[in-house]
Write a protein that holds these residues in place. Structure first.
Motif, mmCIF file in Angstrom:
data_model
loop_
_atom_site.group_PDB
_atom_site.id
_atom_site.type_symbol
_atom_site.label_atom_id
_atom_site.label_comp_id
_atom_site.label_asym_id
_atom_site.label_seq_id
_atom_site.Cartn_x
_atom_site.Cartn_y
_atom_site.Cartn_z
ATOM 1 N N GLU A 221 0.837 -1.205 0.000
ATOM 2 C CA GLU A 221 0.000 0.000 0.000
ATOM 3 C C GLU A 221 0.869 1.251 0.000
ATOM 4 O OE1 GLU A 221 -1.042 2.388 2.776
ATOM 5 O OE2 GLU A 221 -0.909 1.163 4.588
ATOM 6 N N ALA A 222 0.367 2.282 -0.690
ATOM 7 C CA ALA A 222 0.986 3.605 -0.675
ATOM 8 C C ALA A 222 -0.161 4.608 -0.664
ATOM 9 C CB ALA A 222 1.889 3.793 -1.889
ATOM 10 N N THR A 223 -0.887 4.615 0.429
ATOM 11 C CA THR A 223 -2.130 5.378 0.485
ATOM 12 C C THR A 223 -1.903 6.877 0.377
ATOM 13 O OG1 THR A 223 -3.007 3.647 1.940
ATOM 14 C CG2 THR A 223 -4.244 5.704 1.821
ATOM 15 N N PHE A 224 -0.833 7.362 1.021
ATOM 16 C CA PHE A 224 -0.596 8.800 1.106
ATOM 17 C C PHE A 224 0.714 9.190 0.437
ATOM 18 C CE2 PHE A 224 -3.431 7.969 4.695
ATOM 19 C CZ PHE A 224 -4.321 9.030 4.627
ATOM 20 N N LEU A 225 0.853 10.479 0.142
ATOM 21 C CA LEU A 225 2.125 11.061 -0.247
ATOM 22 C C LEU A 225 2.801 11.634 0.999
ATOM 23 C CD1 LEU A 225 1.066 12.872 -3.540
ATOM 24 C CD2 LEU A 225 2.412 10.762 -3.332
ATOM 25 N N ALA A 226 4.104 11.857 0.902
ATOM 26 C CA ALA A 226 4.881 12.304 2.066
ATOM 27 C C ALA A 226 4.371 13.620 2.629
ATOM 28 C CB ALA A 226 6.353 12.411 1.686
ATOM 29 N N GLU A 227 3.804 14.477 1.789
ATOM 30 C CA GLU A 227 3.291 15.764 2.267
ATOM 31 C C GLU A 227 2.188 15.584 3.298
ATOM 32 O OE1 GLU A 227 0.100 16.818 -1.261
ATOM 33 O OE2 GLU A 227 2.244 16.878 -1.715
ATOM 34 N N ASP A 228 1.568 14.402 3.312
ATOM 35 C CA ASP A 228 0.520 14.097 4.284
ATOM 36 C C ASP A 228 0.974 12.991 5.235
ATOM 37 O OD1 ASP A 228 -1.496 15.907 3.282
ATOM 38 O OD2 ASP A 228 -1.688 14.572 1.559
ATOM 39 N N GLY A 229 2.261 13.015 5.560
ATOM 40 C CA GLY A 229 2.816 11.987 6.424
ATOM 41 C C GLY A 229 2.159 11.915 7.792
ATOM 42 N N SER A 230 1.741 13.065 8.334
ATOM 43 C CA SER A 230 1.089 13.041 9.646
ATOM 44 C C SER A 230 -0.255 12.327 9.572
ATOM 45 C CB SER A 230 0.905 14.473 10.162
ATOM 46 O OG SER A 230 0.122 15.247 9.258
ATOM 47 N N LEU A 231 -0.977 12.499 8.466
ATOM 48 C CA LEU A 231 -2.236 11.773 8.278
ATOM 49 C C LEU A 231 -1.983 10.289 8.125
ATOM 50 C CD1 LEU A 231 -4.401 13.943 5.820
ATOM 51 C CD2 LEU A 231 -4.905 13.381 8.214
ATOM 52 N N ALA A 232 -0.935 9.937 7.375
ATOM 53 C CA ALA A 232 -0.593 8.528 7.200
ATOM 54 C C ALA A 232 -0.350 7.856 8.547
ATOM 55 C CB ALA A 232 0.639 8.396 6.310
ATOM 56 N N ASP A 233 0.391 8.540 9.407
ATOM 57 C CA ASP A 233 0.675 7.961 10.721
ATOM 58 C C ASP A 233 -0.588 7.896 11.575
ATOM 59 O OD1 ASP A 233 2.780 7.042 12.663
ATOM 60 O OD2 ASP A 233 1.961 8.727 13.791
ATOM 61 N N GLU A 234 -1.409 8.940 11.512
ATOM 62 C CA GLU A 234 -2.644 8.958 12.301
ATOM 63 C C GLU A 234 -3.568 7.816 11.923
ATOM 64 O OE1 GLU A 234 -6.552 11.883 13.044
ATOM 65 O OE2 GLU A 234 -4.784 12.615 11.924
ATOM 66 N N TYR A 235 -3.680 7.548 10.629
ATOM 67 C CA TYR A 235 -4.594 6.499 10.168
ATOM 68 C C TYR A 235 -3.887 5.165 9.944
ATOM 69 C CZ TYR A 235 -8.092 10.139 9.631
ATOM 70 O OH TYR A 235 -8.984 11.160 9.882
ATOM 71 N N ALA A 236 -2.616 5.079 10.338
ATOM 72 C CA ALA A 236 -1.852 3.826 10.269
ATOM 73 C C ALA A 236 -1.722 3.308 8.847
ATOM 74 C CB ALA A 236 -2.472 2.768 11.182
ATOM 75 N N HIS A 237 -1.183 4.175 7.986
ATOM 76 C CA HIS A 237 -0.929 3.819 6.596
ATOM 77 C C HIS A 237 0.489 4.214 6.219
ATOM 78 C CE1 HIS A 237 -4.769 2.350 5.111
ATOM 79 N NE2 HIS A 237 -5.386 3.291 5.823
ATOM 80 N N LEU A 238 0.892 3.824 5.006
ATOM 81 C CA LEU A 238 2.208 4.155 4.484
ATOM 82 C C LEU A 238 2.113 5.257 3.445
ATOM 83 C CD1 LEU A 238 3.652 0.570 3.918
ATOM 84 C CD2 LEU A 238 4.154 2.104 5.823
ATOM 85 N N THR A 239 3.211 5.968 3.265
ATOM 86 C CA THR A 239 3.341 6.893 2.147
ATOM 87 C C THR A 239 4.108 6.194 1.029
ATOM 88 O OG1 THR A 239 5.465 7.815 2.866
ATOM 89 C CG2 THR A 239 3.459 8.818 3.768
ATOM 90 N N ALA A 240 4.051 6.768 -0.161
ATOM 91 C CA ALA A 240 4.803 6.208 -1.287
ATOM 92 C C ALA A 240 6.301 6.256 -1.003
ATOM 93 C CB ALA A 240 4.472 6.971 -2.559
ATOM 94 N N ALA A 241 6.759 7.314 -0.346
ATOM 95 C CA ALA A 241 8.178 7.417 -0.012
ATOM 96 C C ALA A 241 8.590 6.299 0.941
ATOM 97 C CB ALA A 241 8.479 8.781 0.614
ATOM 98 N N GLN A 242 7.755 6.005 1.923
ATOM 99 C CA GLN A 242 8.072 4.923 2.856
ATOM 100 C C GLN A 242 8.103 3.577 2.136
ATOM 101 O OE1 GLN A 242 4.911 5.803 5.667
ATOM 102 N NE2 GLN A 242 6.390 6.522 7.192
ATOM 103 N N ALA A 243 7.160 3.355 1.226
ATOM 104 C CA ALA A 243 7.140 2.103 0.466
ATOM 105 C C ALA A 243 8.409 1.975 -0.368
ATOM 106 C CB ALA A 243 5.901 2.047 -0.426
#
Length: 297
Positions: A221-243
């Motif tokens: 999964e790459a639900t979010f982009l890094a610019e929304d990293g705080s949202l990714a962490d809040e909702y327990a998802h990954l960013t494309a950069a993390q993937a």
């Protein structure tokens, strides 16, 4: 790729759904709403499914289960289909499996995941599960083919071994050649088994790296982009950069990005962001796309 959206489907992306063809196995991961119709669009038969693998019980990963289960019986699938899912969600699976009245003919064998580690094995190799870091109990999957040996034509020629005798040597491990016993190791070299990993909703955690380690194919999964990293962490998802970083650190050969949030109108940004971290092959998943598993090293 039967579906590549996240929480809500869009005009171009269905809810999740992924079929991995692996020798004689067909592993259907996370069938979301609409998967049965996506299977028809993709030319996938219910008979292709041998295992149903759910990572967790959020709707975009499981609301297609009723249709898939009923289709197994409608098409009179003759072989047993194994269902793997987090044991803590037994009550959800029971409701999904019997969501409406139908004549159950197919054999669906439930094998809930009670703990991490090995969950199934066969000629295809081993299927393993690791607990991820999401808001409900979630497991990622890792498929590992056994290591084998590759026959070396030059070495076979040296001993004059050809035709059916090659198969005999592979089966028995040794072969008598003009009074000399030739061992399999003398005419072959080690062949690393292939590895595939499937990682859905999660924050970064040790399990992500353990599942992805050395994977020939990583679907993540790459639900979010890094610019929304705080949202990714809040909702327990990954960013494309993390993937992308996981793929680079784990020596992945082919990275498949999926599970995109509908908030982003330009999906190519996911590939660009992952490519800043990972220099290997990146596939931006699209519905009904076929992604080849890389050939053996």
């Amino acid at each position: 790729m039967l579906g590549t959206a996240s929480q809500a489907p869009t005009r171009r992306r269905n809810h999740n759904g992924y079929l991995l063809r692996w020798d004689g196995e067909g592993l259907l991961f996370d069938p979301g709403e609409g998967t049965q119709r996506q299977m028809l669009q993709a030319g996938v038969s219910a008979n292709d499914i041998t295992r149903l693998c759910l990572t967790h019980f959020h709707g975009d990963h499981c609301l297609g289960v009723p249709g898939v289960v009923q289709r197994l019986s409608l098409d009179r699938v003759a072989h047993p289909v194994r269902a793997h899912y987090p044991a803590s969600g037994r009550h959800f699976f029971e409701r999904l499996r019997h969501a409406s009245a139908f004549h159950e003919i197919a054999e669906l064998c439930e094998e809930p995941i009670e703990r991490e580690g090995w969950i199934a094995a066969g000629t295809f190799g081993e299927l393993r599960a690791r607990r991820l870091d999401h808001r409900v109990e979630t497991f990622g999957y890792r498929l590992v083919e056994p290591d084998g040996r590759r026959m070396v034509p030059e070495l076979l020629d040296r001993f004059g071994i050809s035709g059916p005798r090659v198969g005999l040597l592979q089966r028995n491990g040794t072969l008598d050649v003009d009074g000399r016993t030739v061992g399999l190791g003398e005419v072959s070299e080690p062949r690393r088994g292939q590895r595939a990993a499937f990682i859905m909703d999660t924050r970064l955690c040790d399990a992500v790296h353990e599942l992805a380690d050395g994977a020939d194919l990583l679907v993540i999964e790459a639900t979010f982009l890094a610019e929304d990293g705080s949202l990714a962490d809040e909702y327990a998802h990954l960013t494309a950069a993390q993937a992308g970083r996981v793929a680079a650190e784990c020596g992945v050969r082919k990275l498949v990005l999926t599970h995109f949030s509908q908030r982003y109108p330009h999906p190519e940004r996911f590939r660009d962001e992952a490519a800043e971290q990972f220099g290997g092959e990146i596939v931006l998943a699209e519905d009904l796309m076929r992604v080849p598993v890389p050939t053996r090293r």
